[in-house]
Design a protein around this motif. Sequence first.
Motif, PDB file in Angstrom:
ATOM      1  N   LEU A 135      -0.639  -3.270  -4.006  1.00 20.77           N
ATOM      2  CA  LEU A 135       0.169  -3.062  -5.157  1.00 20.77           C
ATOM      3  C   LEU A 135       1.508  -4.000  -4.614  1.00 20.77           C
ATOM      4  O   LEU A 135       1.995  -3.679  -3.309  1.00 20.77           O
ATOM      5  CB  LEU A 135       0.696  -1.639  -5.173  1.00 20.77           C
ATOM      6  CG  LEU A 135       1.586  -1.089  -6.017  1.00 20.77           C
ATOM      7  CD1 LEU A 135       1.295   0.514  -6.115  1.00 20.77           C
ATOM      8  CD2 LEU A 135       2.978  -1.415  -5.655  1.00 20.77           C
TER       9      LEU A 135
ATOM     10  N   ALA B 118       5.878   2.121  -9.359  1.00 28.27           N
ATOM     11  CA  ALA B 118       4.690   2.685  -9.400  1.00 28.27           C
ATOM     12  C   ALA B 118       4.496   3.948  -9.122  1.00 28.27           C
ATOM     13  O   ALA B 118       3.872   4.602  -9.931  1.00 28.27           O
ATOM     14  CB  ALA B 118       3.963   1.974  -7.969  1.00 28.27           C
TER      15      ALA B 118
ATOM     16  N   GLY C  96      -1.149  -5.829 -10.462  1.00 23.80           N
ATOM     17  CA  GLY C  96      -0.113  -4.655  -9.942  1.00 23.80           C
ATOM     18  C   GLY C  96       1.080  -5.244  -9.283  1.00 23.80           C
ATOM     19  O   GLY C  96       1.444  -4.836  -8.055  1.00 23.80           O
TER      20      GLY C  96
ATOM     21  N   GLN D 185      -5.970  -0.078  -7.040  1.00 25.47           N
ATOM     22  CA  GLN D 185      -5.790  -1.233  -5.984  1.00 25.47           C
ATOM     23  C   GLN D 185      -7.245  -1.590  -5.428  1.00 25.47           C
ATOM     24  O   GLN D 185      -8.223  -1.017  -5.618  1.00 25.47           O
ATOM     25  CB  GLN D 185      -4.940  -0.698  -4.935  1.00 25.47           C
ATOM     26  CG  GLN D 185      -3.610  -0.448  -5.333  1.00 25.47           C
ATOM     27  CD  GLN D 185      -2.683  -0.037  -4.073  1.00 25.47           C
ATOM     28  OE1 GLN D 185      -2.289  -0.938  -3.386  1.00 25.47           O
ATOM     29  NE2 GLN D 185      -2.319   1.049  -4.152  1.00 25.47           N
TER      30      GLN D 185
ATOM     31  N   GLU E 182      -5.341  -3.853  -9.996  1.00 24.41           N
ATOM     32  CA  GLU E 182      -5.047  -4.777  -8.800  1.00 24.41           C
ATOM     33  C   GLU E 182      -5.928  -5.193  -7.990  1.00 24.41           C
ATOM     34  O   GLU E 182      -6.550  -4.434  -7.185  1.00 24.41           O
ATOM     35  CB  GLU E 182      -3.420  -4.121  -8.194  1.00 24.41           C
ATOM     36  CG  GLU E 182      -2.959  -5.176  -6.921  1.00 24.41           C
ATOM     37  CD  GLU E 182      -2.780  -6.276  -7.157  1.00 24.41           C
ATOM     38  OE1 GLU E 182      -2.088  -6.837  -8.095  1.00 24.41           O
ATOM     39  OE2 GLU E 182      -3.437  -7.250  -6.319  1.00 24.41           O
TER      40      GLU E 182
END
Length: 417
Positions: A69, A193, A41, A205, A65
């Motif tokens: 991020l 994003a 990410g 995440q 991710e």
Amino acid sequence: MAARYSIVSLVRNAFGYHEGWQRAWRSPDPKERYHVVVIGGGGHGLATAYYLAKEHGVTDIAVIERGWLGGGNTGRNTTIIRSNYLWDESAGIYEKALQLYEGLSQDLNFNIMLSQRGVLNLAHNLHDLREISRRVNAIRLNGIDSEVLSAEEIKAMVPILNISPGARYPVLGGSLQRRGGVARHDAVAWGLARAADARGVDIVQNCEVTDILREGGRVTGVETTRGTIMADKVGIVVAGHSSVLAAMAGFRMPVESHPLQALVSEPIKPILDTVVMSGTVHVYVSQSDRGELVMGAGIDGHNGYTQRGSLPVIEHMVAAAMELFPIFSRLRMMRQWGGIVDVCPDASPIIGKTPVENLFINCGWGTGGFKATPGSGWVFAHTIARGEPHPLNAPFSLDRFAAGKLIDEHGAAGVAH
Ligand code: FAD
Ligand code: PYC
């Protein structure tokens, strides 16, 4: 309305009570299956997901991710953007990226704070001067703006630069790309994003990919710290961890991971309104909108996965900055940090297919991938959606190392390798 935007409300919002603020993106749990899983990410992974959705109508996507991020190199770089590369192949992809950057705030409806304040590369000896002329000619032949400046023209642009002939490495001239500059790195990640999320992309995440699942030579999904996620196609976009992910899929990459360090000074009033780079004295400097002087070094010589700084590199960077800008001598350093960059033998990226069917990789941007973020995502999205590279990234395939078709951009890298 008047009450909502009163001084009291403004103060409360400033101190963290975010009244009526909407989330910029969702925080979904991962589904059991997606059409496409993008691992990583950072800016490149997010751009890939955004352009997959926008340009190819693919929206069943998860970006996985392991941390937060943009917490990798995307949030650690010194934000320099330019497209002044030597070879035609590089000119194509970096110029595409710069053109996308030029429209990105409007496209994302999110201010990425692009500031095309020019990027200057200094020449300190006759070899530098000749090399700069050769590069400027090659860049202009590709229709990209670039010009040679004399030391006096540089001094007029950057009055605080020391061009005295008595300097240890006197400034003899330089090259300038006026369309080069800087952008806010976090904003690039956040804008991408938000726009990807709005098109239905799941951004997950705190979820680490721990294995790449395969069956009969084809990818089937990923194992993660939040469970198994099946996928028809998987894209690896993990910068300094590319070899680690490739090993999970059973192949090796011609990539070395190195720490790369940078620092900022305490903030001061505006004093430098362009980006200055010197590959010979070895430092580069720009001033952020907050007033800090942002400086960076060449890569640490050793391989490693550390994301921190070290005193010898800081000393070298600061000594080089003093050489060029004696006026900075009483400034204090405020912060320093490191990232993990993924360096290929020819200092050019790898973007394309892997030996595993439907598993694609985008890496090797090394010290210079922030400037490529939207272009990289744009061509990688095409590659994943169509199963074949776009003409702009076809020369950057993994098999160029077997075929010997290297694209040597060490000289354009901006920082020493
Ligand atoms: P990243 O932003 O690093 O994203 C990769 C992501 O993958 C990370 O967030 C990581 O957590 C995630 N990840 C890793 N392993 C896993 C896993 N197993 N599972 C899930 N996720 C995983 N470039 C420029 O063009 N201009 C500059 O001025 C510039 N300055 C730089 C200065 C420094 C100090 C550094 C370190 C780099 C600089 N760069 C610069 C290079 C640039 O930052 C990178 O090339 C670019 O940001 C790479 O973006 P990315 O999205 O590929 O990588
Ligand atoms: O690629 O321009 C660049 C760069 C500058 C600093 C680090 N990378």
